[in-house]
Scaffold this active site. Sequence first.
Site, mmCIF file in Angstrom:
data_model
loop_
_atom_site.group_PDB
_atom_site.id
_atom_site.type_symbol
_atom_site.label_atom_id
_atom_site.label_comp_id
_atom_site.label_asym_id
_atom_site.label_seq_id
_atom_site.Cartn_x
_atom_site.Cartn_y
_atom_site.Cartn_z
ATOM 1 N N LYS A 13 0.831 -1.213 0.000
ATOM 2 C CA LYS A 13 0.000 0.000 0.000
ATOM 3 C C LYS A 13 0.863 1.260 0.000
ATOM 4 O O LYS A 13 0.634 2.186 -0.772
ATOM 5 C CB LYS A 13 -0.931 0.023 1.236
ATOM 6 C CG LYS A 13 -1.871 -1.168 1.316
ATOM 7 C CD LYS A 13 -2.769 -1.101 2.552
ATOM 8 C CE LYS A 13 -2.042 -1.138 3.876
ATOM 9 N NZ LYS A 13 -1.305 -2.387 4.144
ATOM 10 N N ARG A 87 -9.568 0.966 8.227
ATOM 11 C CA ARG A 87 -9.205 -0.430 8.500
ATOM 12 C C ARG A 87 -10.249 -1.146 9.336
ATOM 13 O O ARG A 87 -10.109 -2.339 9.571
ATOM 14 C CB ARG A 87 -7.925 -0.409 9.329
ATOM 15 C CG ARG A 87 -6.697 -0.965 8.661
ATOM 16 C CD ARG A 87 -5.540 -0.499 9.508
ATOM 17 N NE ARG A 87 -4.393 -1.326 9.494
ATOM 18 C CZ ARG A 87 -3.216 -0.932 8.968
ATOM 19 N NH1 ARG A 87 -3.107 0.210 8.347
ATOM 20 N NH2 ARG A 87 -2.186 -1.695 9.064
ATOM 21 N N ARG A 126 11.701 -5.830 4.809
ATOM 22 C CA ARG A 126 11.400 -4.413 4.519
ATOM 23 C C ARG A 126 12.386 -3.532 5.275
ATOM 24 O O ARG A 126 12.722 -3.790 6.433
ATOM 25 C CB ARG A 126 9.972 -4.077 4.957
ATOM 26 C CG ARG A 126 9.689 -2.572 4.947
ATOM 27 C CD ARG A 126 8.217 -2.239 4.918
ATOM 28 N NE ARG A 126 7.493 -2.610 6.124
ATOM 29 C CZ ARG A 126 6.195 -2.410 6.300
ATOM 30 N NH1 ARG A 126 5.467 -1.853 5.338
ATOM 31 N NH2 ARG A 126 5.602 -2.778 7.414
ATOM 32 N N ARG A 155 11.481 -1.988 10.923
ATOM 33 C CA ARG A 155 10.436 -1.613 11.881
ATOM 34 C C ARG A 155 10.246 -2.678 12.957
ATOM 35 O O ARG A 155 10.242 -3.866 12.659
ATOM 36 C CB ARG A 155 9.112 -1.385 11.142
ATOM 37 C CG ARG A 155 9.073 -0.062 10.412
ATOM 38 C CD ARG A 155 7.866 0.110 9.524
ATOM 39 N NE ARG A 155 6.621 -0.438 10.029
ATOM 40 C CZ ARG A 155 5.461 -0.346 9.373
ATOM 41 N NH1 ARG A 155 5.404 0.273 8.205
ATOM 42 N NH2 ARG A 155 4.372 -0.868 9.874
ATOM 43 N N ARG A 166 -0.272 -9.065 13.358
ATOM 44 C CA ARG A 166 -0.921 -8.083 12.471
ATOM 45 C C ARG A 166 -1.760 -8.784 11.414
ATOM 46 O O ARG A 166 -2.822 -8.306 11.036
ATOM 47 C CB ARG A 166 0.138 -7.196 11.810
ATOM 48 C CG ARG A 166 0.663 -6.144 12.769
ATOM 49 C CD ARG A 166 2.036 -5.688 12.403
ATOM 50 N NE ARG A 166 2.082 -4.921 11.191
ATOM 51 C CZ ARG A 166 3.135 -4.873 10.375
ATOM 52 N NH1 ARG A 166 4.219 -5.561 10.662
ATOM 53 N NH2 ARG A 166 3.097 -4.134 9.298
#
Length: 216
Positions: A13, A87, A126, A155, A166
Amino acid sequence: MRIALFGPPGAGKGTQAKRLAQAHGLTHLSTGDLFRTAIRERTPLGTRVSELLEAGELVSDDVTNGIVADRLETLAHGDFVLDGYPRTVPQAEWILAHLADAGAPLDAVVSLRVPDEAVVQRLSRRRTDPETGAIYHLDFNPPPADLDADALVHRPDDEPDAIRHRLEVYHQETAPVEAFLREHVRYFEVDGTGTLDEVQGRISGVLAKDRGLAGI
Ligand code: ADP
Ligand code: ADP
């Protein structure tokens, strides 16, 4: 154009929102980025949400809708791409009503479909640049060789336990949010696998077909 990108963590996203923003002059509005900035700047909001983000839990709807309202006010209803918002069903209800009241309704939601295995592969490698906001992947979208690797962040919510959590949260929330969005706004599903360019082409394709938007 006012659109929202929907999809699991790691669906791409942020990556695609940045590309759409750049290509079409949209403001990129990421609730995750707003929370991370607040945490970095140690604001009261940051203190309130930092543990939730680290654990991969959602921030409350009231707080989240509040920061979106603030940002939209400064945008004066210009064009934007929402990333990671809405969300939950209460967020979706609130934003659709808020934008409709302002006479600037949401044009479309694009949902990026990516299987869980690919999500794990993407998030575990990532890296982000907190200075520029750039999003990299050590294999699929590597940072430029001249970039100082120490400047890049892995992160805390991209650790295996938080990724799993998540994904669980996403799957719990998805069905009702998806059903709500399908009923109330133009909703498109796009295959989020393949190269970054391929995914961008698919998103632009559905938007162009739907809206007949010049240049998209
Ligand atoms: P989200 O905002 O949905 O969490 P990101 O845009 O941050 O997702 O992307 C998650 C990770 O996957 C990043 O490391 C990014 O570079 C990588 N990525 C994004 N799109 C693709 C793609 N099409 N193929 C492979 N990796 C991708
Ligand atoms: P990703 O798409 O990779 O999960 P985001 O940057 O969108 O990453 O979100 C990171 C975290 O910020 C979420 O796990 C959650 O704690 C918080 N967050 C972001 N957007 C929302 C939202 N719309 N509602 C509640 N919490 C949010």
